[in-house]
Design a protein around this motif. Sequence first.
Motif, PDB file in Angstrom:
ATOM      1  N   UNK A 147       0.833  -1.207   0.000  1.00 65.76           N
ATOM      2  CA  UNK A 147       0.000   0.000   0.000  1.00 65.76           C
ATOM      3  C   UNK A 147       0.868   1.257   0.000  1.00 65.76           C
ATOM      4  N   UNK A 148       0.399   2.261  -0.702  1.00 68.49           N
ATOM      5  CA  UNK A 148       1.073   3.548  -0.739  1.00 68.49           C
ATOM      6  C   UNK A 148       0.022   4.634  -0.538  1.00 68.49           C
ATOM      7  N   UNK A 149       0.236   5.481   0.456  1.00 74.64           N
ATOM      8  CA  UNK A 149      -0.738   6.524   0.797  1.00 74.64           C
ATOM      9  C   UNK A 149      -0.296   7.861   0.212  1.00 74.64           C
ATOM     10  N   UNK A 150      -1.279   8.664  -0.217  1.00 78.48           N
ATOM     11  CA  UNK A 150      -1.026   9.963  -0.849  1.00 78.48           C
ATOM     12  C   UNK A 150      -1.872  11.042  -0.182  1.00 78.48           C
ATOM     13  N   UNK A 151      -1.264  12.202   0.022  1.00 76.19           N
ATOM     14  CA  UNK A 151      -1.983  13.358   0.571  1.00 76.19           C
ATOM     15  C   UNK A 151      -1.607  14.602  -0.227  1.00 76.19           C
ATOM     16  N   UNK A 152      -2.591  15.186  -0.886  1.00 79.13           N
ATOM     17  CA  UNK A 152      -2.369  16.450  -1.593  1.00 79.13           C
ATOM     18  C   UNK A 152      -2.283  17.559  -0.558  1.00 79.13           C
ATOM     19  N   UNK A 153      -1.287  18.432  -0.704  1.00 76.33           N
ATOM     20  CA  UNK A 153      -1.073  19.526   0.240  1.00 76.33           C
ATOM     21  C   UNK A 153      -1.079  20.849  -0.522  1.00 76.33           C
ATOM     22  N   UNK A 154      -1.144  21.964   0.182  1.00 79.81           N
ATOM     23  CA  UNK A 154      -1.144  23.263  -0.511  1.00 79.81           C
ATOM     24  C   UNK A 154       0.115  23.513  -1.343  1.00 79.81           C
ATOM     25  N   UNK A 155       1.233  22.911  -0.953  1.00 77.11           N
ATOM     26  CA  UNK A 155       2.477  23.140  -1.683  1.00 77.11           C
ATOM     27  C   UNK A 155       2.890  21.959  -2.547  1.00 77.11           C
ATOM     28  N   UNK A 156       2.126  20.850  -2.510  1.00 78.41           N
ATOM     29  CA  UNK A 156       2.509  19.708  -3.329  1.00 78.41           C
ATOM     30  C   UNK A 156       1.839  18.407  -2.940  1.00 78.41           C
ATOM     31  N   UNK A 157       2.658  17.443  -2.508  1.00 82.37           N
ATOM     32  CA  UNK A 157       2.166  16.089  -2.269  1.00 82.37           C
ATOM     33  C   UNK A 157       3.043  15.388  -1.252  1.00 82.37           C
ATOM     34  N   UNK A 158       2.406  14.594  -0.376  1.00 79.72           N
ATOM     35  CA  UNK A 158       3.123  13.723   0.543  1.00 79.72           C
ATOM     36  C   UNK A 158       2.724  12.291   0.232  1.00 79.72           C
ATOM     37  N   UNK A 159       3.705  11.387   0.276  1.00 81.63           N
ATOM     38  CA  UNK A 159       3.421   9.978   0.040  1.00 81.63           C
ATOM     39  C   UNK A 159       4.125   9.147   1.107  1.00 81.63           C
ATOM     40  N   UNK A 160       3.523   7.990   1.401  1.00 81.92           N
ATOM     41  CA  UNK A 160       4.124   7.044   2.346  1.00 81.92           C
ATOM     42  C   UNK A 160       3.871   5.643   1.831  1.00 81.92           C
ATOM     43  N   UNK A 161       4.938   4.872   1.681  1.00 83.65           N
ATOM     44  CA  UNK A 161       4.825   3.481   1.258  1.00 83.65           C
ATOM     45  C   UNK A 161       5.387   2.607   2.372  1.00 83.65           C
ATOM     46  N   UNK A 162       4.705   1.499   2.640  1.00 79.10           N
ATOM     47  CA  UNK A 162       5.134   0.575   3.691  1.00 79.10           C
ATOM     48  C   UNK A 162       5.096  -0.836   3.134  1.00 79.10           C
ATOM     49  N   UNK A 163       6.288  -1.414   2.953  1.00 76.81           N
ATOM     50  CA  UNK A 163       6.362  -2.755   2.374  1.00 76.81           C
ATOM     51  C   UNK A 163       6.447  -3.840   3.436  1.00 76.81           C
ATOM     52  N   UNK A 164       6.225  -3.499   4.689  1.00 80.54           N
ATOM     53  CA  UNK A 164       6.292  -4.491   5.746  1.00 80.54           C
ATOM     54  C   UNK A 164       7.702  -4.687   6.276  1.00 80.54           C
ATOM     55  N   UNK A 165       8.583  -3.820   6.019  1.00 81.71           N
ATOM     56  CA  UNK A 165       9.961  -3.881   6.504  1.00 81.71           C
ATOM     57  C   UNK A 165      10.713  -2.635   6.088  1.00 81.71           C
ATOM     58  N   UNK A 166      10.134  -1.928   5.137  1.00 84.05           N
ATOM     59  CA  UNK A 166      10.706  -0.687   4.637  1.00 84.05           C
ATOM     60  C   UNK A 166       9.594   0.351   4.636  1.00 84.05           C
ATOM     61  N   UNK A 167       9.849   1.505   5.267  1.00 81.10           N
ATOM     62  CA  UNK A 167       8.898   2.616   5.237  1.00 81.10           C
ATOM     63  C   UNK A 167       9.579   3.774   4.512  1.00 81.10           C
ATOM     64  N   UNK A 168       8.908   4.252   3.474  1.00 75.48           N
ATOM     65  CA  UNK A 168       9.438   5.340   2.669  1.00 75.48           C
ATOM     66  C   UNK A 168       8.444   6.494   2.705  1.00 75.48           C
ATOM     67  N   UNK A 169       8.936   7.658   3.079  1.00 77.70           N
ATOM     68  CA  UNK A 169       8.125   8.876   3.072  1.00 77.70           C
ATOM     69  C   UNK A 169       8.751   9.844   2.073  1.00 77.70           C
ATOM     70  N   UNK A 170       7.913  10.433   1.226  1.00 73.04           N
ATOM     71  CA  UNK A 170       8.403  11.407   0.249  1.00 73.04           C
ATOM     72  C   UNK A 170       7.501  12.627   0.280  1.00 73.04           C
TER      73      UNK A 170
END
Length: 189
Positions: A91-114
């Motif tokens: 699963x990868x979560x997305x949030x639109x923000x006033x200045x752009x976008x935030x994303x979070x991916x969780x592969x069950x051992x790796x968490x990536x935030x962008x």
Amino acid sequence: MLAKHSYHTVAPIPPQVSRDHVLAALHDHTTCLTVQALTTTHSLLPATDPATLKDTFWYPLETYPVCSYRVTETIAFLPWFSWAKYALTFPSAFQSTPTGLKTRADTGGVVLRAEFRVVEGSTMEGVAKGEGEGLGEVRWVLVEHVEVVCAWWMMPLVRGKMEEAHRDICRKVVEKVMEEMAECPSTSR
């Protein structure tokens, strides 16, 4: 023991492309999902995992909702062998923000935030390591900050694959906006 790695990249936004054009592209989550180098498929999920929503990374959820996608990436361990590929779905979560976008991916051992942000430009030297140097004077830039957390022994592989996947996203988003503008010059996003 967990390890953390951060990565920054930036792309200049040409004068003929407005900040709003790039924001609209980011808020259309399919843009980032399709320009990411490792992603092969994605589909919208009916809900976001409650544990993901507890992450303090997100802006207020009441104002800026989060939606999630089921993403499949194909990772090549030995690029010259077709059998040395692995399909990873997460699963990868997305949030639109006033200045752009935030994303979070969780592969069950790796968490990536962008976080992608459209910010006012200037001389970008020093703002983003590596990719941002030497951009010179520009009105707007698209900046991405990525942070990955995983077990220390996984970090060499994860770091390399993360940087491979995120190296060109900002540039590709700007190029996609320019292509869409060229196809429909009389309309804006």
